[in-house]
Scaffold this motif. Structure first.
Motif, PDB file in Angstrom:
ATOM      1  N   LEU A 183      -7.606  11.881  -2.358  1.00  0.00           N
ATOM      2  CA  LEU A 183      -8.041  10.504  -2.587  1.00  0.00           C
ATOM      3  C   LEU A 183      -8.264  10.336  -4.086  1.00  0.00           C
ATOM      4  O   LEU A 183      -9.378  10.466  -4.581  1.00  0.00           O
ATOM      5  CB  LEU A 183      -9.314  10.192  -1.796  1.00  0.00           C
ATOM      6  CG  LEU A 183      -9.753   8.727  -1.752  1.00  0.00           C
ATOM      7  CD1 LEU A 183      -8.667   7.872  -1.101  1.00  0.00           C
ATOM      8  CD2 LEU A 183     -11.064   8.583  -0.988  1.00  0.00           C
ATOM      9  N   GLY A 184      -7.186  10.063  -4.804  1.00  0.00           N
ATOM     10  CA  GLY A 184      -7.248   9.985  -6.253  1.00  0.00           C
ATOM     11  C   GLY A 184      -7.227   8.560  -6.761  1.00  0.00           C
ATOM     12  O   GLY A 184      -7.232   7.593  -5.989  1.00  0.00           O
ATOM     13  N   PRO A 185      -7.179   8.396  -8.087  1.00  0.00           N
ATOM     14  CA  PRO A 185      -7.199   7.055  -8.681  1.00  0.00           C
ATOM     15  C   PRO A 185      -5.882   6.302  -8.552  1.00  0.00           C
ATOM     16  O   PRO A 185      -5.831   5.103  -8.823  1.00  0.00           O
ATOM     17  CB  PRO A 185      -7.522   7.343 -10.151  1.00  0.00           C
ATOM     18  CG  PRO A 185      -7.033   8.727 -10.386  1.00  0.00           C
ATOM     19  CD  PRO A 185      -7.245   9.469  -9.110  1.00  0.00           C
ATOM     20  N   ILE A 186      -4.791   6.992  -8.157  1.00  0.00           N
ATOM     21  CA  ILE A 186      -3.488   6.341  -8.014  1.00  0.00           C
ATOM     22  C   ILE A 186      -3.131   6.234  -6.542  1.00  0.00           C
ATOM     23  O   ILE A 186      -3.080   7.241  -5.828  1.00  0.00           O
ATOM     24  CB  ILE A 186      -2.391   7.131  -8.757  1.00  0.00           C
ATOM     25  CG1 ILE A 186      -2.730   7.264 -10.234  1.00  0.00           C
ATOM     26  CG2 ILE A 186      -1.025   6.451  -8.596  1.00  0.00           C
ATOM     27  CD1 ILE A 186      -1.851   8.251 -10.980  1.00  0.00           C
ATOM     28  N   ASN A 187      -2.885   5.023  -6.076  1.00  0.00           N
ATOM     29  CA  ASN A 187      -2.459   4.792  -4.698  1.00  0.00           C
ATOM     30  C   ASN A 187      -0.940   4.691  -4.646  1.00  0.00           C
ATOM     31  O   ASN A 187      -0.333   3.947  -5.426  1.00  0.00           O
ATOM     32  CB  ASN A 187      -3.064   3.503  -4.143  1.00  0.00           C
ATOM     33  CG  ASN A 187      -4.544   3.638  -3.835  1.00  0.00           C
ATOM     34  OD1 ASN A 187      -5.048   4.746  -3.668  1.00  0.00           O
ATOM     35  ND2 ASN A 187      -5.239   2.521  -3.771  1.00  0.00           N
ATOM     36  N   VAL A 188      -0.320   5.442  -3.737  1.00  0.00           N
ATOM     37  CA  VAL A 188       1.126   5.390  -3.535  1.00  0.00           C
ATOM     38  C   VAL A 188       1.357   5.069  -2.061  1.00  0.00           C
ATOM     39  O   VAL A 188       1.059   5.879  -1.193  1.00  0.00           O
ATOM     40  CB  VAL A 188       1.806   6.725  -3.907  1.00  0.00           C
ATOM     41  CG1 VAL A 188       3.322   6.573  -3.847  1.00  0.00           C
ATOM     42  CG2 VAL A 188       1.387   7.187  -5.304  1.00  0.00           C
ATOM     43  N   LEU A 189       1.866   3.881  -1.799  1.00  0.00           N
ATOM     44  CA  LEU A 189       1.988   3.393  -0.427  1.00  0.00           C
ATOM     45  C   LEU A 189       3.441   3.196  -0.036  1.00  0.00           C
ATOM     46  O   LEU A 189       4.270   2.802  -0.860  1.00  0.00           O
ATOM     47  CB  LEU A 189       1.239   2.063  -0.275  1.00  0.00           C
ATOM     48  CG  LEU A 189      -0.244   2.071  -0.677  1.00  0.00           C
ATOM     49  CD1 LEU A 189      -0.827   0.671  -0.542  1.00  0.00           C
ATOM     50  CD2 LEU A 189      -1.032   3.061   0.163  1.00  0.00           C
ATOM     51  N   GLY A 190       3.740   3.472   1.225  1.00  0.00           N
ATOM     52  CA  GLY A 190       5.087   3.281   1.745  1.00  0.00           C
ATOM     53  C   GLY A 190       5.217   1.978   2.500  1.00  0.00           C
ATOM     54  O   GLY A 190       4.523   1.755   3.488  1.00  0.00           O
ATOM     55  N   GLN A 191       6.061   1.093   2.018  1.00  0.00           N
ATOM     56  CA  GLN A 191       6.411  -0.176   2.638  1.00  0.00           C
ATOM     57  C   GLN A 191       5.225  -1.100   2.950  1.00  0.00           C
ATOM     58  O   GLN A 191       5.141  -1.663   4.054  1.00  0.00           O
ATOM     59  CB  GLN A 191       7.226   0.064   3.910  1.00  0.00           C
ATOM     60  CG  GLN A 191       8.578   0.716   3.642  1.00  0.00           C
ATOM     61  CD  GLN A 191       9.500   0.669   4.844  1.00  0.00           C
ATOM     62  OE1 GLN A 191       9.062   0.807   5.987  1.00  0.00           O
ATOM     63  NE2 GLN A 191      10.781   0.495   4.599  1.00  0.00           N
ATOM     64  N   PRO A 192       4.305  -1.312   2.012  1.00  0.00           N
ATOM     65  CA  PRO A 192       3.268  -2.320   2.244  1.00  0.00           C
ATOM     66  C   PRO A 192       3.852  -3.717   2.033  1.00  0.00           C
ATOM     67  O   PRO A 192       4.585  -3.959   1.074  1.00  0.00           O
ATOM     68  CB  PRO A 192       2.222  -1.989   1.175  1.00  0.00           C
ATOM     69  CG  PRO A 192       3.036  -1.443   0.042  1.00  0.00           C
ATOM     70  CD  PRO A 192       4.187  -0.693   0.678  1.00  0.00           C
ATOM     71  N   PHE A 193       3.557  -4.634   2.906  1.00  0.00           N
ATOM     72  CA  PHE A 193       4.107  -5.976   2.787  1.00  0.00           C
ATOM     73  C   PHE A 193       3.504  -6.729   1.599  1.00  0.00           C
ATOM     74  O   PHE A 193       2.287  -6.772   1.413  1.00  0.00           O
ATOM     75  CB  PHE A 193       3.854  -6.784   4.057  1.00  0.00           C
ATOM     76  CG  PHE A 193       4.810  -6.477   5.174  1.00  0.00           C
ATOM     77  CD1 PHE A 193       6.174  -6.465   4.951  1.00  0.00           C
ATOM     78  CD2 PHE A 193       4.345  -6.216   6.449  1.00  0.00           C
ATOM     79  CE1 PHE A 193       7.068  -6.186   5.982  1.00  0.00           C
ATOM     80  CE2 PHE A 193       5.217  -5.941   7.484  1.00  0.00           C
ATOM     81  CZ  PHE A 193       6.593  -5.925   7.248  1.00  0.00           C
ATOM     82  N   HIS A 194       4.380  -7.313   0.803  1.00  0.00           N
ATOM     83  CA  HIS A 194       4.023  -8.273  -0.238  1.00  0.00           C
ATOM     84  C   HIS A 194       4.828  -9.538   0.051  1.00  0.00           C
ATOM     85  O   HIS A 194       5.693  -9.544   0.923  1.00  0.00           O
ATOM     86  CB  HIS A 194       4.398  -7.751  -1.630  1.00  0.00           C
ATOM     87  CG  HIS A 194       3.544  -6.623  -2.123  1.00  0.00           C
ATOM     88  ND1 HIS A 194       3.508  -5.386  -1.502  1.00  0.00           N
ATOM     89  CD2 HIS A 194       2.701  -6.528  -3.193  1.00  0.00           C
ATOM     90  CE1 HIS A 194       2.671  -4.587  -2.156  1.00  0.00           C
ATOM     91  NE2 HIS A 194       2.172  -5.255  -3.184  1.00  0.00           N
ATOM     92  N   TYR A 195       4.536 -10.604  -0.690  1.00  0.00           N
ATOM     93  CA  TYR A 195       5.373 -11.790  -0.576  1.00  0.00           C
ATOM     94  C   TYR A 195       6.434 -11.775  -1.668  1.00  0.00           C
ATOM     95  O   TYR A 195       6.210 -11.266  -2.771  1.00  0.00           O
ATOM     96  CB  TYR A 195       4.529 -13.063  -0.674  1.00  0.00           C
ATOM     97  CG  TYR A 195       3.724 -13.334   0.586  1.00  0.00           C
ATOM     98  CD1 TYR A 195       4.352 -13.795   1.734  1.00  0.00           C
ATOM     99  CD2 TYR A 195       2.353 -13.116   0.607  1.00  0.00           C
ATOM    100  CE1 TYR A 195       3.620 -14.035   2.894  1.00  0.00           C
ATOM    101  CE2 TYR A 195       1.611 -13.355   1.764  1.00  0.00           C
ATOM    102  CZ  TYR A 195       2.254 -13.814   2.896  1.00  0.00           C
ATOM    103  OH  TYR A 195       1.537 -14.032   4.051  1.00  0.00           O
ATOM    104  N   ASN A 196       7.584 -12.314  -1.358  1.00  0.00           N
ATOM    105  CA  ASN A 196       8.666 -12.414  -2.321  1.00  0.00           C
ATOM    106  C   ASN A 196       8.163 -13.129  -3.573  1.00  0.00           C
ATOM    107  O   ASN A 196       7.720 -14.282  -3.493  1.00  0.00           O
ATOM    108  CB  ASN A 196       9.830 -13.195  -1.683  1.00  0.00           C
ATOM    109  CG  ASN A 196      11.035 -13.302  -2.591  1.00  0.00           C
ATOM    110  OD1 ASN A 196      10.956 -13.069  -3.791  1.00  0.00           O
ATOM    111  ND2 ASN A 196      12.161 -13.664  -2.018  1.00  0.00           N
ATOM    112  N   PRO A 197       8.204 -12.479  -4.738  1.00  0.00           N
ATOM    113  CA  PRO A 197       7.674 -13.116  -5.959  1.00  0.00           C
ATOM    114  C   PRO A 197       8.439 -14.353  -6.403  1.00  0.00           C
ATOM    115  O   PRO A 197       7.960 -15.102  -7.249  1.00  0.00           O
ATOM    116  CB  PRO A 197       7.798 -12.008  -7.008  1.00  0.00           C
ATOM    117  CG  PRO A 197       7.841 -10.733  -6.238  1.00  0.00           C
ATOM    118  CD  PRO A 197       8.591 -11.084  -4.979  1.00  0.00           C
TER     119      PRO A 197
END
Length: 317
Positions: A105-119
């Motif tokens: 559990l470090g200061p950098i988060n690396v996530l696989g396929q989290p949903f965002h909205y198309n910018p």
């Protein structure tokens, strides 16, 4: 009939009734009954689909092993889960976790396929293969969920600062479009796109062409890309690495020179500070500020050795 069985039956009835109403008032894409061939992609699975119904469809089918695209009401399967894609994403994830210095559990988060909205603001959900951002302890939590400010993912968490996209079935133009869409969001500092071409056997040796492209808001190493990509945002630099065992754009099989570890020409360095980019917004404008790098972070750059990535991918049958 026991009360437990009765409750289960009523839940099933209510669920079927709700699904029936959904089918009457909404139109959703339909998944194929059999696994499609990769060479059949993109495969259209819906038409006249609203953005709202498409986003609902994604929520209900985020673990089916496909990647989708919505395009003016049409919905396509554009990628399928294959071992080469999985191993490339896994390798990149390890590279971005490395500065956490083996802390789970470090200061950098690396996530696989989290949903965002198309910018580009068309409203549909986007799921990058990897999203990198500083943890909530080091990045300002959005006061207002999407659209912010500051920007967020669909769950109201801080927006990714570094994005990775890996494609197999999609072509270079598709990769360019997706990566450049991400660069419309000012909080995204860079986007790494990887294109994996089909394997080919020459003699008794298996070869594979691979291309890496990096969109950055500052100049980077590699070969400056010109003529093959339309920059979506002014001030963005695009660089390319042809790092497979053979060149991707040559009719005659030709080695790329990416044949051992630690070659400067085949290493991608992304500043770790990009993951912690968190400028204040004043009247809708990002204002200059000094990036804070947590003291527990090890190193200066995220380092991606393209020979390692090449070897990880090519050994997968």
């Amino acid at each position: 009939m026991s009360s437990t069985t009765s409750n289960s039956c009523w839940k099933s009835v209510r669920r079927n009734f709700r699904n029936g109403l959904n089918n009457i008032y909404h139109k959703f894409p339909k998944l194929p009954k059999t696994l499609p061939r990769e060479d059949s992609l993109p495969l259209q699975i819906g038409s006249y689909i609203t953005v709202r119904d498409y986003n609902t469809f994604l929520d209900e089918n985020e673990s089916v092993g496909y990647k989708f695209r919505w395009d003016r009401g049409n919905v396509y399967i554009i990628e399928m889960a294959i071992p080469e894609h999985a191993v490339a994403v896994s390798y990149l994830m390890d590279c971005f976790k490395e500065p956490n210095n083996r802390v789970k559990l470090g200061p950098i988060n690396v996530l696989g396929q989290p949903f965002h909205y198309n910018p580009t603001r068309t409203g549909e959900k986007y799921a990058p293969d990897l999203a990198v951002c500083g943890s909530i302890n080091h990045i300002s939590e959005p006061i207002i969920p999407h659209p912010g400010p500051p920007p967020s993912d669909v769950k109201g968490n801080p927006h990714a600062r570094i994005i990775c996209e890996v494609v197999n079935a999609q072509n270079i133009t598709d990769l360019n479009t997706k990566c450049e869409d991400w660069m419309h969001e000012g909080y995204v500092r860079c986007v790494l796109g990887i294109k994996l071409f089909p394997k080919t056997t020459i003699g008794r040796t298996v070869h594979q062409a691979m291309v890496a492209r990096l969109w950055m808001r500052q100049a980077s190493g590699g070969s400056v890309l010109s003529g093959n990509a339309t920059l979506a945002v002014a001030g963005v630099h695009v660089t390319e690495w042809d790092f497979g065992t053979i060149q991707y754009n040559n009719d005659t099989p030709t080695p790329t020179g990416c044949n051992t570890l630690n070659l400067n020409a085949f290493q991608i360095n992304i500043p770790i500070t990009d993951a912690f980019y968190d400028p204040p917004i004043v009247w809708g404008v990002l204002t200059p500020y000094a990036v804070f790098l947590p003291g527990t972070v090890v190193g200066v750059n995220f380092v991606i050795d393209l020979f390692e990535l090449q070897q990880a991918v090519i050994i997968k049958k």
